[in-house]
Design a protein around this motif. Structure first.
Motif, PDB file in Angstrom:
ATOM      1  N   ASN A 210      76.170  18.927  16.769  1.00  0.00           N
ATOM      2  CA  ASN A 210      75.243  17.809  16.927  1.00  0.00           C
ATOM      3  C   ASN A 210      75.821  16.711  17.810  1.00  0.00           C
ATOM      4  O   ASN A 210      75.091  16.072  18.554  1.00  0.00           O
ATOM      5  CB  ASN A 210      74.839  17.262  15.568  1.00  0.00           C
ATOM      6  CG  ASN A 210      73.759  18.100  14.938  1.00  0.00           C
ATOM      7  OD1 ASN A 210      72.608  18.044  15.327  1.00  0.00           O
ATOM      8  ND2 ASN A 210      74.135  18.940  14.001  1.00  0.00           N
TER       9      ASN A 210
ATOM     10  N   ALA B 258      75.533   8.238  10.284  1.00  0.00           N
ATOM     11  CA  ALA B 258      76.277   7.464  11.268  1.00  0.00           C
ATOM     12  C   ALA B 258      77.457   6.822  10.544  1.00  0.00           C
ATOM     13  O   ALA B 258      77.266   5.964   9.684  1.00  0.00           O
ATOM     14  CB  ALA B 258      75.386   6.408  11.888  1.00  0.00           C
TER      15      ALA B 258
ATOM     16  N   LEU C  49      78.350  10.515  14.287  1.00  0.00           N
ATOM     17  CA  LEU C  49      77.772  11.253  13.166  1.00  0.00           C
ATOM     18  C   LEU C  49      78.827  12.088  12.442  1.00  0.00           C
ATOM     19  O   LEU C  49      79.638  12.757  13.083  1.00  0.00           O
ATOM     20  CB  LEU C  49      76.684  12.202  13.673  1.00  0.00           C
ATOM     21  CG  LEU C  49      75.398  11.584  14.192  1.00  0.00           C
ATOM     22  CD1 LEU C  49      74.512  12.679  14.767  1.00  0.00           C
ATOM     23  CD2 LEU C  49      74.660  10.860  13.102  1.00  0.00           C
TER      24      LEU C  49
ATOM     25  N   GLY D 221      75.292   2.180  15.047  1.00  0.00           N
ATOM     26  CA  GLY D 221      74.142   2.957  14.591  1.00  0.00           C
ATOM     27  C   GLY D 221      73.262   3.490  15.686  1.00  0.00           C
ATOM     28  O   GLY D 221      72.339   4.239  15.412  1.00  0.00           O
ATOM     29  N   LYS D 222      73.507   3.114  16.933  1.00  0.00           N
ATOM     30  CA  LYS D 222      72.544   3.440  17.975  1.00  0.00           C
ATOM     31  C   LYS D 222      72.890   4.691  18.764  1.00  0.00           C
ATOM     32  O   LYS D 222      72.016   5.475  19.097  1.00  0.00           O
ATOM     33  CB  LYS D 222      72.395   2.247  18.909  1.00  0.00           C
ATOM     34  CG  LYS D 222      71.836   1.041  18.182  1.00  0.00           C
ATOM     35  CD  LYS D 222      71.657  -0.131  19.090  1.00  0.00           C
ATOM     36  CE  LYS D 222      70.902  -1.239  18.398  1.00  0.00           C
ATOM     37  NZ  LYS D 222      71.577  -1.775  17.228  1.00  0.00           N
ATOM     38  N   CYS D 223      74.186   4.878  19.077  1.00  0.00           N
ATOM     39  CA  CYS D 223      74.505   5.975  19.985  1.00  0.00           C
ATOM     40  C   CYS D 223      74.538   7.319  19.291  1.00  0.00           C
ATOM     41  O   CYS D 223      74.324   8.339  19.909  1.00  0.00           O
ATOM     42  CB  CYS D 223      75.830   5.719  20.676  1.00  0.00           C
ATOM     43  SG  CYS D 223      77.250   5.811  19.580  1.00  0.00           S
ATOM     44  N   ARG D 224      74.794   7.340  18.000  1.00  0.00           N
ATOM     45  CA  ARG D 224      74.834   8.545  17.171  1.00  0.00           C
ATOM     46  C   ARG D 224      75.984   9.494  17.533  1.00  0.00           C
ATOM     47  O   ARG D 224      75.926  10.663  17.177  1.00  0.00           O
ATOM     48  CB  ARG D 224      73.513   9.331  17.210  1.00  0.00           C
ATOM     49  CG  ARG D 224      72.259   8.517  17.123  1.00  0.00           C
ATOM     50  CD  ARG D 224      72.210   7.592  15.983  1.00  0.00           C
ATOM     51  NE  ARG D 224      71.851   8.193  14.703  1.00  0.00           N
ATOM     52  CZ  ARG D 224      71.755   7.508  13.569  1.00  0.00           C
ATOM     53  NH1 ARG D 224      71.961   6.217  13.561  1.00  0.00           N
ATOM     54  NH2 ARG D 224      71.458   8.110  12.450  1.00  0.00           N
TER      55      ARG D 224
ATOM     56  N   LEU E   7      73.216  14.377   8.699  1.00  0.00           N
ATOM     57  CA  LEU E   7      74.463  13.786   9.167  1.00  0.00           C
ATOM     58  C   LEU E   7      74.264  12.275   9.166  1.00  0.00           C
ATOM     59  O   LEU E   7      73.184  11.793   9.460  1.00  0.00           O
ATOM     60  CB  LEU E   7      74.780  14.262  10.588  1.00  0.00           C
ATOM     61  CG  LEU E   7      74.967  15.768  10.770  1.00  0.00           C
ATOM     62  CD1 LEU E   7      75.263  16.071  12.231  1.00  0.00           C
ATOM     63  CD2 LEU E   7      76.084  16.292   9.895  1.00  0.00           C
TER      64      LEU E   7
ATOM     65  N   GLY F 144      75.294  17.684  21.161  1.00  0.00           N
ATOM     66  CA  GLY F 144      73.910  17.399  21.537  1.00  0.00           C
ATOM     67  C   GLY F 144      73.727  15.956  21.938  1.00  0.00           C
ATOM     68  O   GLY F 144      73.063  15.652  22.930  1.00  0.00           O
ATOM     69  N   VAL F 145      74.346  15.046  21.180  1.00  0.00           N
ATOM     70  CA  VAL F 145      74.216  13.624  21.502  1.00  0.00           C
ATOM     71  C   VAL F 145      74.843  13.338  22.867  1.00  0.00           C
ATOM     72  O   VAL F 145      74.277  12.610  23.685  1.00  0.00           O
ATOM     73  CB  VAL F 145      74.871  12.757  20.401  1.00  0.00           C
ATOM     74  CG1 VAL F 145      74.908  11.305  20.822  1.00  0.00           C
ATOM     75  CG2 VAL F 145      74.136  12.902  19.097  1.00  0.00           C
TER      76      VAL F 145
ATOM     77  N   LEU G  18      73.181  11.725  26.133  1.00  0.00           N
ATOM     78  CA  LEU G  18      73.693  10.545  26.836  1.00  0.00           C
ATOM     79  C   LEU G  18      73.863  10.838  28.319  1.00  0.00           C
ATOM     80  O   LEU G  18      73.732   9.946  29.160  1.00  0.00           O
ATOM     81  CB  LEU G  18      75.029  10.111  26.243  1.00  0.00           C
ATOM     82  CG  LEU G  18      74.984   9.468  24.859  1.00  0.00           C
ATOM     83  CD1 LEU G  18      76.385   9.168  24.374  1.00  0.00           C
ATOM     84  CD2 LEU G  18      74.171   8.185  24.876  1.00  0.00           C
TER      85      LEU G  18
END
Lengths: 320, 446
Positions: free
Chosen positions: A94, A71, A52, A46-49, A69, A97-98, A102
């Motif tokens: 998206n 997780a 999605l 659930g943290k890094c996304r 979106l 984007g993540v 990172l």
């Protein structure tokens, strides 16, 4: 069993399965990437996304699409759910984007990083990142620290997936390993620079998706793709003794647990085959290991280039 | 003058003490609920009242209460969210400081309705002096038999605990609040499971804002239907608005929902207009995390109707030309204020307060802050403005908790409505900067 459609592939899974695990059961390239979720460690995800996905229809009972979106690692599937991963343009932008987020504070020191070649962030950057950065500011930096006498932490490379925190929580009663500060300044550390004193602390290196936690007995010794991984086992009273030894000629350079294609430690005989620190750091003598055979490495991995036997190999048993 | 249901007695001498509060009709709702009503009847009254959560999201409180799972033999909890940290919002602090017994009364009635035997008030760490006021009031309530075992002979027991947080904005998010209350790092949890199913210590939990809980008192006293008559359509009752910025008379006001924004800013009973005879430039109607409105959209909606202080009217036009009522932190800017500087200030706040758990928020808020810093200090480029919009879109909706959205919306709205000013900062940085030191007047766009 309930039916779920992921990228036009219909599969049946047990109720309560997450979208990511359902996709993994289907296999192939519809599996979303996961940087923080680790199926063997409860509480991760659930943290890094990066995982999605778009839910085009919630379920048969309520076929409305989900507005955001979700997780996939932590959203359970519903009967009749339609999930779009590869086929969704929105997911692609998206996720890109993540990945960009990172990489914003990542030092990109792959040329000197021990994880290069088996780094999930490298793979992800290759697939989704753009070639140029738009980040003009100074990156946040930390000094490398030792957590445990054989483990080095390069906080600069960390993506704060919390996997090592989950390992440490499982290993020790007292919380000695966690996250300090918040936001951009958040850092993995041990409480007041304590060392983690546990026989299984080395597994933090295996669960780390990037090169933030590295093995001090292997640091800067070799690139991973120059080494040949062999499945090996040894008699160990602490752990299963089932590991992968990484050899160059007749020398063992490093020992890791057996990891599957998602980078997770394999389940052998219904147990997660974590290995102990003795096996990982101290057993570098080939005579202590019983070599079973070459480890299967994905053909597309850079590591597989060194897998085949060469003239330098003088161990006839391994020339397979 | 509108009716005041919450802060009517706020200025009475000694109202913070039990005796004076009781003399002014205090604890009537506890007597009424515990003696004459069943818990379900109280929930029913709150449902009828149409009360919507006053913390910002505006979710109907009665509905939230009815979602609470009630498995046999499992404890349930009510947690009051007094971690009021939104820039521009200071209504809960005012309420707790002036009328601590009102909150306690609301807590008792609400806990009774939900069947909670142990309730918590999670208060922001910076409000240490308010914590002392509350603790004193709770001690008085215990001494007078309003808390503890067998309250008013009804057989209902309740313990009420106040716990201070460490002062993190993120702990105002309900699941992060529960983590913090359990003594862990205040990181928001993944949902589902929702707190109504698995909350504090794994038990079903309801988390409500201070003002929502206080509003239960007049609802029980006067009945849900009477309360629902105040206000317009789905925005019922009264709301505390904390007005700040360039106003003649900033402060905490209790308004009946449905009051026009024009009346609120310029009316004699309320803020009495913009200070120093200046003109209105922009307004943030619901605390720092809601979109900013330019002056031509403050009193009128894009459709030309009057804008009212209701959940619906302020959101009229969506994000293109509307905003949100949020937590009621009404911030007003006069013509001299710099929107870029203000946006940077907010971005700095969110970058500082992001918990660092999920990547879009952790990296994105920090990045936005740096880009805005550059723009404000005269080192920006025109691409930076579109870069900000891009970062916004990548954060919004992709995070675990709403902090990511809260950080993205004000920046997006500022660029949407005040792009000229951002471009002015790029094109003539010296002029733009000297404005912030009061040297020149800003151009006020039509």
């Amino acid at each position: 069993m309930i039916k779920v459609t992921i990228d036009d592939v219909e599969i049946e899974v047990a109720p309560g399965t997450t979208i990511l695990n359902a996709a993994r059961q289907a296999g192939g390239d519809l599996v979303p990437p996961a940087m923080c979720y680790y199926s063997k460690l409860p509480g991760t995800g659930g943290k890094c996304r990066t995982c999605l996905v778009e839910v085009a229809a919630g379920s048969t009972a309520d076929p409305r699409p989900m507005p955001k979106l979700v997780a996939s690692c932590s959203t359970p599937v519903m009967d009749g759910m339609i999930v779009k991963n590869k086929t969704s343009e929105r997911v692609h932008t998206n996720r890109g984007g993540v990945v960009e987020f990172l990489l914003v504070n990542h030092p990109l020191d792959c040329p000197i990083c021990d994880q290069a070649g088996e780094c999930h962030l490298q793979d992800l950057g290759y697939e989704h990142g753009s070639a140029k950065t738009r980040y003009r500011e100074e990156r946040r930096t930390f000094s490398p620290i030792d957590i445990g006498n054989k483990i080095k932490l390069h906080m600069n490379r960390c993506i704060l997936c919390y996997r090592c925190v989950a390992v440490a929580n499982q290993l020790t009663e007292k919380r000695v390993h966690g996250v300090l500060h918040r936001g951009e300044h958040a850092e993995i550390s041990t409480y007041i620079e304590n060392a983690i004193d546990n026989d299984f602390s080395g597994n933090m290196i295996d669960v780390c998706p990037v090169g933030a936690l590295t093995d001090k007995t292997f640091r800067f010794k070799s690139r991973v793709w120059f080494l040949k991984p062999y499945e090996a086992e040894c008699a160990c009273d602490k752990c299963s003794g089932k590991a992968v030894v990484w050899m160059f000629g007749n020398e063992i350079f490093r020992v890791t647990a057996r990891k599957d294609k998602y980078g997770e430690v394999e389940t052998i005989e219904d147990k997660t085959a974590w290995i102990c620190n003795d096996c990982r750091f101290d057993k570098k003598d080939p005579s202590k290991w019983n070599l079973i055979g070459p480890r299967k490495i994905d053909r597309h991995s850079v590591i597989s280039q060194g897998k085949y036997a060469t003239k330098n190999d003088n161990n006839p048993k391994l020339l397979s | 003058m509108a009716r005041k249901l919450l802060i009517e007695h706020a200025d009475v001498q000694g109202i913070a003490s039990y005796d004076v509060y009781r003399k002014h009709g205090g604890y009537a709702s506890v007597e009424k609920a515990l003696k004459n009503m069943s818990p379900d009847e109280v929930v029913e009254e709150v449902k009828k009242s149409g009360l919507r959560g006053r913390g910002g999201a505006g979710f109907p409180t009665g509905m939230k209460w009815s979602f609470l799972a009630k498995p046999e033999g499992v404890e349930r909890h009510l947690v009051c969210n007094a971690d009021e940290s939104e820039p521009g919002t200071f209504k809960d602090r005012y309420l707790m400081e002036k009328l601590p017994h009102l909150l306690i009364e609301g807590m008792i009635t609400s806990s009774y309705a939900l069947g909670a035997r142990r309730s918590y008030i999670y208060i922001r760490g910076e409000f240490m002096y308010v914590l002392r006021i509350l603790e004193k009031a709770i001690a008085e309530a215990y001494a007078n038999g309003m808390l503890g075992k067998n309250i008013l002979g009804s057989g209902y027991d309740l313990d009420l605990v106040v716990t201070p947080g460490g002062g993190a904005y993120i702990c105002g998010e309900e699941t992060a609040l529960l983590e913090s209350l359990e003594g862990k790092r205040g990181n928001p949890r993944m949902k589902p499971p929702f707190p109504a199913v698995k909350g504090l210590w794994g038990n079903p939990t309801v988390v409500n804002n201070v003002e929502s809980i206080a509003a239960v008192v007049p609802i029980v006293n006067e009945g849900g239907e009477a309360y629902a008559k105040i206000g317009i359509e789905r925005s019922t009752g009264t709301k505390l608005i904390s007005a700040s910025g360039n106003l003649v008379r900033p402060g905490v006001y209790e308004i009946e929902l449905g009051l026009s924004v024009e009346e609120f800013i310029y009316g004699d009973d309320y803020c009495r207009g913009i200070a120093n005879g200046k003109k209105l430039k922009a307004c943030i109607p619901g605390g720092s995390s809601v979109p900013i409105l330019p002056h031509y959209l403050v009193t009128k909606t894009a459709a030309g109707t009057d804008r009212l202080m209701t959940y619906e009217s302020l959101a009229d036009g969506g994000f293109a030309s509307g905003s949100m009522l949020g937590s009621g932190g009404f911030i007003v800017f006069d013509e001299d204020q710099c929107i870029v500087r203000n946006t940077w200030n907010f971005a700095r706040f969110y970058a500082h307060e992001s918990c660092g758990q999920c990547s879009p928020c952790r990296e994105g808020t920090g990045w936005m802050e740096k880009v805005l810093y550059r723009l404000e200090h005269g080192h920006g480029t025109l691409e930076d403005i579109s870069l900000l919009e891009e970062i916004n879109k990548k954060i919004e909706g992709n995070t675990i908790c709403p902090l990511g959205d809260a950080a993205a919306w004000p920046v997006a709205a500022a660029i949407r409505h005040f792009r000229d000013e951002f471009e002015w900062h790029v094109k003539s940085p010296q002029e733009a900067q000297s404005r912030n030191y009061g040297l020149i007047q800003a151009p006020l766009e039509a």
